[in-house]
Design a protein around this motif. Structure first.
Motif, mmCIF file in Angstrom:
data_model
loop_
_atom_site.group_PDB
_atom_site.id
_atom_site.type_symbol
_atom_site.label_atom_id
_atom_site.label_comp_id
_atom_site.label_asym_id
_atom_site.label_seq_id
_atom_site.Cartn_x
_atom_site.Cartn_y
_atom_site.Cartn_z
ATOM 1 N N ILE A 31 2.619 9.356 1.688
ATOM 2 C CA ILE A 31 2.265 8.872 0.360
ATOM 3 C C ILE A 31 3.025 7.582 0.101
ATOM 4 N N ASP A 32 2.289 6.496 -0.117
ATOM 5 C CA ASP A 32 2.897 5.170 -0.270
ATOM 6 C C ASP A 32 3.869 4.930 0.876
ATOM 7 N N PRO A 52 -0.856 14.273 -7.136
ATOM 8 C CA PRO A 52 0.454 13.889 -7.660
ATOM 9 C C PRO A 52 1.353 15.065 -8.004
ATOM 10 N N THR A 55 2.864 15.911 -4.593
ATOM 11 C CA THR A 55 3.604 14.894 -3.863
ATOM 12 C C THR A 55 4.715 14.244 -4.669
ATOM 13 N N ASP A 60 10.763 10.368 -8.940
ATOM 14 C CA ASP A 60 9.509 9.629 -9.085
ATOM 15 C C ASP A 60 8.830 10.064 -10.371
ATOM 16 N N TRP A 65 -0.366 7.855 -7.165
ATOM 17 C CA TRP A 65 0.127 7.069 -6.050
ATOM 18 C C TRP A 65 -0.893 5.972 -5.761
ATOM 19 N N TRP A 132 -5.956 5.027 -3.951
ATOM 20 C CA TRP A 132 -6.086 5.873 -5.133
ATOM 21 C C TRP A 132 -7.303 5.506 -5.984
#
Length: 343
Positions: A31-32, A52, A55, A60, A65, A132
């Motif tokens: 993720i990212d 989300p 993750t 965060d 994401w 996304w």
């Protein structure tokens, strides 16, 4: 989601096809720029949740994401290629291996190549990036092997270019769990056409509304309650989800046809359009329709065709060809047929 049976299924096709010919395994996702995570699924499982809520980390505070990257492998065995290609092609099968990426909620379809032709037996790595902004809900991933060259000889083998000859099990990637009132990437709404003044009342199933040219909207007619119920069904297996997919393919083909032609008529002399959706639609289809790499060349060719009666007659078969490749209606029809045979 329960993954499809590993047993070989025959298809109603005039050539050999292996439904279980490809072994697709997702191994990790990122993720990212975070640390990659291992895809840990039990036997028969095929759903990977990267929403989300799953993750997010303690540090965060974002609720979404930007990009997810999935890493996997696709394996094809010698006996599969021996089954679907004639003897004179088995040393270098003229086939491309790719993973299809689809999202019903945003009518998104794309593919990621794992191996260009020729594809010989082996295991091939594939890296799939999901932005996304392109998706909502669930993204489906499924591997395919596609013939890349035409063949004149007759027999039990596929002979047409771009025909699928093998596939494998699919994964469902949960990219978000939006509330029901969250806005989808493509505007769509259900309404009773007979009770809504600005919608046609002739029994239509759907209507593409261009009153706001900047953002077209798709309406589904709730006056057909049985169809509307099917379109609300969830999951990926069972009679109703299979019927849902077929109906969505039918609507998708018609909607994209209107969007492409509508956008084509908006191209000005400089090859420009006014709205973002028009540019997106034309970039997706125009270059392939005219077999050119430059989008500006494709835009001018398309503009010429929609303004010429003879050109329009040439345009429609090109558009039909690209939409059939894009929507791929035969897959969902075959899934529905197989479901029906089990009832």
């Amino acid at each position: 989601m329960s993954r499809q049976s590993q047993r070989h299924r025959s298809r109603s096709l005039p050539f050999k096809y292996r439904e279980d010919g490809l072994n697709f395994e997702l191994e990790q996702y990122r993720i990212d720029k975070r640390k990659p995570k291992v895809v840990d699924l039990g036997p028969g499982e095929g759903t990977v949740d990267i929403s989300p809520s799953v993750t997010a980390t303690l540090n965060d505070d974002r609720d979404d994401w930007d990009r997810a990257t999935l890493y996997g492998i696709v394996t094809i065995e010698r006996e599969v290629l021996d089954d679907i290609f004639p003897d004179d092609e088995q040393d270098a099968p003229p086939a491309k291996l790719y993973v299809a990426v689809r999202c019903h909620d945003t009518i998104y379809r794309d593919s990621v190549t794992a191996k260009e032709a020729p594809t010989t037996p082996g295991t091939y790595e594939v890296e799939i990036e999901l932005d996304w902004e392109d998706f909502r809900g669930i993204v489906e991933l499924r591997p395919y092997l596609v013939r890349t060259e035409a063949r004149t000889e007759t027999g039990p083998y596929a002979s047409t270019r771009n025909v699928k000859v093998a596939s494998g099990d699919r994964y469902e990637i949960v990219v978000d769990r939006w509330d029901e009132d969250a806005p989808p990437a493509i505007d769509g709404e259900e309404a009773s056409f007979s009770q809504t003044q600005h919608l046609p009342d002739n029994g239509e199933l759907y209507y593409l509304d261009f009153r706001n040219e900047e953002r077209p909207k798709l309406w589904i007619n709730s006056d057909h309650p049985r169809i509307a119920d099917v379109l609300r069904s969830e999951g990926s297996v069972g009679a109703e989800p299979r019927m849902r997919d077929v109906v969505l393919d039918h609507i998708s083909y018609a909607v994209w046809s209107q969007l492409v032609v509508r956008a084509a008529t908006a191209i000005d002399r400089n090859g420009d359009v006014e709205y973002e959706w028009q540019e997106t639609v034309l970039e997706a289809f125009a270059p392939d329709m005219y077999d050119v790499d430059d989008i500006n060349d494709a835009m001018h060719l398309l503009r010429d065709d929609v303004r010429d009666p003879n050109g329009l007659a040439r345009l429609m078969p090109k558009l039909d060809r690209e939409l059939q490749k894009f929507v791929d209606p035969q897959e969902q029809l075959i899934n529905l047929m197989e479901e029906g045979l089990q009832i």
